[in-house]
Design a protein around this motif. Structure first.
Motif, PDB file in Angstrom:
ATOM      1  N   ARG A 212       0.875  -1.176   0.000  1.00 47.44           N
ATOM      2  CA  ARG A 212       0.000   0.000   0.000  1.00 47.44           C
ATOM      3  C   ARG A 212       0.904   1.215   0.000  1.00 47.44           C
TER       4      ARG A 212
ATOM      5  N   ARG B 132     -13.137  -6.816   2.660  1.00 44.56           N
ATOM      6  CA  ARG B 132     -12.302  -5.872   1.912  1.00 44.56           C
ATOM      7  C   ARG B 132     -11.076  -6.616   1.415  1.00 44.56           C
TER       8      ARG B 132
ATOM      9  N   GLU C 172      -8.021  -6.311   1.163  1.00 43.50           N
ATOM     10  CA  GLU C 172      -6.901  -5.499   1.639  1.00 43.50           C
ATOM     11  C   GLU C 172      -5.620  -5.894   0.903  1.00 43.50           C
TER      12      GLU C 172
ATOM     13  N   ILE D 230      -5.226 -10.387  13.496  1.00 43.79           N
ATOM     14  CA  ILE D 230      -6.596 -10.097  13.045  1.00 43.79           C
ATOM     15  C   ILE D 230      -6.875  -8.602  12.929  1.00 43.79           C
ATOM     16  N   PHE D 231      -5.845  -7.747  13.108  1.00 48.14           N
ATOM     17  CA  PHE D 231      -6.093  -6.299  13.071  1.00 48.14           C
ATOM     18  C   PHE D 231      -6.617  -5.860  11.707  1.00 48.14           C
ATOM     19  N   ARG D 232      -5.958  -6.310  10.652  1.00 51.36           N
ATOM     20  CA  ARG D 232      -6.411  -5.965   9.309  1.00 51.36           C
ATOM     21  C   ARG D 232      -6.583  -7.252   8.519  1.00 51.36           C
ATOM     22  N   SER D 233      -7.822  -7.674   8.344  1.00 53.92           N
ATOM     23  CA  SER D 233      -8.053  -8.908   7.607  1.00 53.92           C
ATOM     24  C   SER D 233      -8.989  -8.634   6.444  1.00 53.92           C
TER      25      SER D 233
ATOM     26  N   PHE E 265     -14.062  -9.528   7.996  1.00 51.02           N
ATOM     27  CA  PHE E 265     -14.098  -9.117   9.389  1.00 51.02           C
ATOM     28  C   PHE E 265     -15.532  -8.736   9.744  1.00 51.02           C
TER      29      PHE E 265
ATOM     30  N   GLN F  62     -18.205  -5.990  11.587  1.00 50.55           N
ATOM     31  CA  GLN F  62     -18.360  -4.608  12.036  1.00 50.55           C
ATOM     32  C   GLN F  62     -19.584  -4.436  12.919  1.00 50.55           C
TER      33      GLN F  62
ATOM     34  N   GLU G  21      -6.034   2.806  14.745  1.00 49.00           N
ATOM     35  CA  GLU G  21      -7.476   3.071  14.798  1.00 49.00           C
ATOM     36  C   GLU G  21      -8.250   1.855  15.284  1.00 49.00           C
TER      37      GLU G  21
ATOM     38  N   TRP H 126     -11.865   2.637  16.535  1.00 52.96           N
ATOM     39  CA  TRP H 126     -13.270   2.992  16.338  1.00 52.96           C
ATOM     40  C   TRP H 126     -13.326   4.362  15.654  1.00 52.96           C
ATOM     41  N   GLY H 127     -13.954   4.453  14.523  1.00 55.65           N
ATOM     42  CA  GLY H 127     -14.069   5.737  13.829  1.00 55.65           C
ATOM     43  C   GLY H 127     -15.458   6.328  14.067  1.00 55.65           C
TER      44      GLY H 127
ATOM     45  N   VAL I  22     -17.128   0.388  14.239  1.00 54.26           N
ATOM     46  CA  VAL I  22     -16.014  -0.322  14.882  1.00 54.26           C
ATOM     47  C   VAL I  22     -15.955  -1.766  14.417  1.00 54.26           C
ATOM     48  N   GLY I  23     -14.758  -2.354  14.464  1.00 48.35           N
ATOM     49  CA  GLY I  23     -14.579  -3.748  14.076  1.00 48.35           C
ATOM     50  C   GLY I  23     -14.539  -4.641  15.304  1.00 48.35           C
TER      51      GLY I  23
ATOM     52  N   ARG J 172     -11.068  -6.083  15.853  1.00 41.50           N
ATOM     53  CA  ARG J 172     -10.085  -5.151  16.433  1.00 41.50           C
ATOM     54  C   ARG J 172     -10.298  -4.997  17.934  1.00 41.50           C
TER      55      ARG J 172
HETATM   56  P1  ATP Z   1      -8.206   1.572   8.151  1.00 46.67           P
HETATM   57  O1  ATP Z   1      -7.810   3.018   7.980  1.00 46.67           O
HETATM   58  O2  ATP Z   1      -7.573   0.915   9.357  1.00 46.67           O
HETATM   59  O3  ATP Z   1      -8.138   0.751   6.911  1.00 46.67           O
HETATM   60  P2  ATP Z   1     -10.853   2.496   7.801  1.00 46.67           P
HETATM   61  O4  ATP Z   1     -10.724   3.900   8.292  1.00 46.67           O
HETATM   62  O5  ATP Z   1     -10.887   2.189   6.356  1.00 46.67           O
HETATM   63  O6  ATP Z   1      -9.743   1.589   8.527  1.00 46.67           O
HETATM   64  P3  ATP Z   1     -13.616   2.237   8.359  1.00 46.67           P
HETATM   65  O7  ATP Z   1     -14.014   2.139   6.953  1.00 46.67           O
HETATM   66  O8  ATP Z   1     -13.854   3.511   9.098  1.00 46.67           O
HETATM   67  O9  ATP Z   1     -12.084   1.839   8.506  1.00 46.67           O
HETATM   68  O10 ATP Z   1     -14.224   1.004   9.132  1.00 46.67           O
HETATM   69  C1  ATP Z   1     -14.735   1.100  10.432  1.00 46.67           C
HETATM   70  C2  ATP Z   1     -14.054   0.135  11.378  1.00 46.67           C
HETATM   71  O11 ATP Z   1     -14.037  -1.188  10.836  1.00 46.67           O
HETATM   72  C3  ATP Z   1     -12.595   0.448  11.657  1.00 46.67           C
HETATM   73  O12 ATP Z   1     -12.458   1.411  12.664  1.00 46.67           O
HETATM   74  C4  ATP Z   1     -12.068  -0.896  12.097  1.00 46.67           C
HETATM   75  O13 ATP Z   1     -12.347  -1.127  13.468  1.00 46.67           O
HETATM   76  C5  ATP Z   1     -12.866  -1.866  11.263  1.00 46.67           C
HETATM   77  N1  ATP Z   1     -12.091  -2.323  10.096  1.00 46.67           N
HETATM   78  C6  ATP Z   1     -11.925  -1.676   8.916  1.00 46.67           C
HETATM   79  N2  ATP Z   1     -11.177  -2.393   8.068  1.00 46.67           N
HETATM   80  C7  ATP Z   1     -10.847  -3.533   8.722  1.00 46.67           C
HETATM   81  C8  ATP Z   1     -10.082  -4.690   8.377  1.00 46.67           C
HETATM   82  N3  ATP Z   1      -9.525  -4.836   7.172  1.00 46.67           N
HETATM   83  N4  ATP Z   1      -9.951  -5.675   9.296  1.00 46.67           N
HETATM   84  C9  ATP Z   1     -10.527  -5.559  10.510  1.00 46.67           C
HETATM   85  N5  ATP Z   1     -11.256  -4.488  10.894  1.00 46.67           N
HETATM   86  C10 ATP Z   1     -11.424  -3.489  10.024  1.00 46.67           C
END
Ligand code: ATP
Length: 503
Positions: A94, A238, A240, A247-250, A253, A255, A323, A325-326, A366-367, A370
C-alpha cells in the motif's frame, strides 16, 4: 505479540483459516473460546447500544445488496487504496504504508546533494529505520560530509522521477517499484447463472449502507422519532492489499455500526462529541484501560468533501497506536445520494416547521475483531508468583472483563474420586450452566487447574472441598483470577456476584 498469538492458537481462540492447506492470507477462524469471546463482545454492544437505549433500533441486512447501492455510495468509483508493485519480487504494497526519504549529504564546500534514496515499510519507528538505512548507505559508499536528518514521506507523495530511485523493500534495489495506482478493495461476485458484466455484485465492504437503504422502511414501520439510530452487526469484506498484524487488518471481518440520524438544524458537533464519549465509556466497560486509549481528529484538509469531522478512538496495540473505532459526522450525504440514485426521497417531515428535510448522520463504526485483539493485548500478562512453599513460577493470565470472558466460572471438585464432592460440584455446575458459560474440570492438581483458567481469562474458580460437605452453610472456595485471593461463599452469594458483574 508472539506469545499472545501462540496462546490464541494453543487455547483455541484463533486459528488460521484453512490451516491444513497452509492457511489463507487475511482470513481467520475463531475456535471454541474465541467464538465465545467474540459473541460476548457482540452481545454486550447490542445490549448497550440497542436494547438499553430508547433511541436506537437494530436491523440485519443482506451481505450482497443491489449493485446500484455501491454506485450511489461512491464505493464503485472510490473505495480504493493506492497500490504499488515491485516488478522484480512481485510483492505488493500500500503506497500510503511505504515510506521513503532522499539521502542528503552536505559536503565540505557547503553544497547539499542527494546521494540516493532509502525506503521502509510503516512501523512504530519508520523514521528511525529510514535514518539508520541512510547512515548505512553513506558509510558503504564512503561518502564524506554531513548527513541531513531524513524526512519521511509516503509513496503517494513521491514525484515520478523519484519512484525510479526509491529502493523496493523486497530487494533493497531501486528501479522495480511502479507508480501508485488505485486498487478497488471490494470483492466482486456474480449473482445468477450468467457470469457477464450484468450479473456483477459485491460483498459489502461495510454494513453502513444497509442502514441508509433501509432508512425509510424503519421510519415507516419502527415508531422512531428524531434523533434516533439504526444499528447493525455483521460481516464485511475488503480485499486489503496488505492484511497484517494478526486479526487487526483482515479481508473478512465483522463490524458493529450505528447511524444516528439528527435534525438538519441540530448541533452536529454536540452529537458527535456525545457519541465519541459514549464509545470511549463503552470500551472501558468491557475492560480496556484508559491508558491505552486516545483520540485522533482527522485534519480538515484530509476529510471527504461532505464530511463535517471524523475522530478515531485509537488503541495502543503492541505494534503501535492504531485506529479502533471511527466516529464520523457525515452530514446528509448518504441519504441524499440514495435519494438521487433511486428516485425515492429519503426525507422526514418536521411537525414544527411543516417542512420535509433530509436528516444528518453521526456514524460510530467499529470492528469486532479489532476489539477482540485489543482486549487480548490489554489483558495478557506473564507474571512471577510465589506459592506458599516459596516456589516461584511464571503464570500467564488474561485479565478479561467478566462481561466478555469466554468462561465466567470454573467449577472444580477438589478430588475426582470423592463422590460427594463430585456430586455437589456437578449440581452447582448444571445450575450455573443454565445462565452462564461455565467450565467443569476435575483433572490435575487444583493449582494447575487454576492456572489453566487464568490463561483463558476465567474471572472466578469455585472449588468444592471437604468444608463444603462437612461444615454447615454449604460454602465453596471462590478464587479470584486477578488477586488470586480465596474466600468462602454460598451459592446465593456466587449468583449475586455473577448477576452484578456479568451484564
Ligand atoms: P483503516 O484506515 O484501518 O483501513 P478504515 O478507516 O478504512 O480503517 P472504516 O471504513 O472507518 O475503517 O471502518 C470502520 C471500522 O471497521 C474500523 O475502525 C475498524 O475497526 C474496522 N475495520 C476496517 N477495516 C478492517 C479490516 N480490514 N480488518 C478488521 N477491521 C477493520
Amino acid at each position: 505479540m508472539d506469545n499472545l498469538v501462540a496462546l490464541a492458537k494453543r487455547r483455541g481462540f484463533i486459528f488460521q483459516s484453512s490451516e491444513i492447506y497452509g492457511g489463507f492470507n487475511g482470513f481467520f477462524d475463531y475456535g471454541p473460546l474465541g467464538a465465545e469471546l467474540k459473541k460476548n463482545i457482540r452481545d454486550c454492544w447490542w445490549a448497550d447500544m440497542v436494547q438499553r437505549r430508547d433511541d436506537v433500533v437494530g436491523i440485519e441486512t443482506s451481505i450482497i445488496m443491489h449493485p446500484k447501492v455501491w454506485e450511489a455510495s461512491g464505493h464503485v468509483a472510490g473505495f480504493s487504496d493506492p497500490l504499488v508493485d515491485c516488478k522484480v519480487s512481485k510483492q505488493r504494497y500500500r503506497a500510503d504504508q511505504l515510506f521513503f526519504s532522499p539521502i542528503i549529504v552536505t559536503g565540505l564546500e557547503g553544497v547539499a546533494q542527494t546521494i540516493g534514496y532509502v525506503s521502509a515499510l510503516e512501523s512504530e519507528n519508520t523514521a528511525g529505520e529510514l535514518q539508520a538505512a541512510a547512515e548505512s548507505f553513506k558509510r558503504k559508499k564512503a561518502i564524506q560530509g554531513t548527513l541531513s536528518p531524513v524526512v519521511a514521506k509516503d509513496l503517494t507523495e513521491a514525484r515520478e522521477d523519484e519512484i525510479a530511485l526509491i529502493p523496493s523493500p523486497a530487494t533493497g534495489e531501486p528501479g522495480s517499484l511502479t507508480a501508485p495506482r488505485a486498487f478497488n478493495m471490494m470483492f466482486q461476485t456474480n449473482v445468477g447463472a450468467m457470469t457477464d458484466g450484468s450479473s456483477v455484485a459485491y460483498l459489502r465492504p461495510e454494513t453502513a449502507q444497509g442502514m441508509f437503504v433501509d432508512f425509510k422502511n424503519v421510519v415507516d414501520t419502527g415508531r422512531v422519532k428524531l434523533p434516533f439510530g439504526i444499528a447493525q452487526i455483521g460481516k464485511s469484506f475488503r480485499n486489503e492489499i496488505t492484511p497484517r498484524n494478526f486479526i487487526f487488518r483482515s479481508r473478512e471481518f465483522e463490524q458493529m455500526e450505528m447511524e444516528y440520524f439528527i435534525h438538519e438544524d441540530a448541533d452536529w458537533s454536540k452529537a458527535h462529541e456525545e457519541w465519541i464519549a459514549w464509545c470511549e465509556a463503552w470500551l472501558k466497560s468491557i475492560g480496556l484501560p484508559d491508558s491505552h486509549l486516545s483520540r485522533y481528529a482527522h485534519p480538515k484538509e484530509k476529510l471527504a468533501f461532505y464530511s463535517r469531522g471524523t475522530v478515531d478512538i485509537m488503541f495502543k496495540y503492541p505494534f503501535g497506536v492504531q485506529e479502533l473505532w471511527g466516529i464520523a459526522a457525515r452530514g446528509s450525504y448518504d441519504l441524499t445520494q440514495h435519494a438521487q440514485a433511486s428516485g425515492k426521497p429519503q426525507e422526514i417531515f418536521d411537525e414544527t416547521t411543516k417542512k420535509k428535510f433530509v436528516p444528518h448522520v453521526i456514524e460510530p463504526a467499529v470492528g469486532v475483531d479489532r476489539i477482540f485483539l485489543a482486549v487480548l493485548c490489554a489483558g495478557y500478562a506473564e507474571e512471577a508468583v510465589t506459592d506458599d512453599k516459596g516456589n516461584t513460577e511464571v503464570r500467564t493470565v488474561l485479565r478479561l472483563s467478566p462481561r466478555i470472558a469466554p468462561v465466567k466460572v470454573a467449577v472444580l471438585p477438589l478430588l475426582k474420586n470423592k463422590e460427594v464432592l463430585v456430586a455437589r460440584a456437578q449440581a452447582l455446575y448444571k445450575k450455573l450452566q443454565r445462565r452462564y458459560a461455565v467450565f467443569y474440570d476435575e483433572t490435575a492438581a487444583i493449582g494447575r487447574r487454576y492456572r489453566r483458567q487464568d490463561e483463558i481469562g476465567t474471572p472466578w474458580c469455585v472449588t468444592i472441598d471437604f468444608d463444603t460437605i462437612e461444615k454447615p452453610g454449604d460454602t465453596f472456595t471462590l478464587r479470584d483470577r486477578d488477586t488470586m485471593q480465596q474466600r468462602r461463599v454460598t451459592e446465593a452469594e456466587l449468583f449475586a456476584l455473577l448477576e452484578e458483574q456479568v451484564y
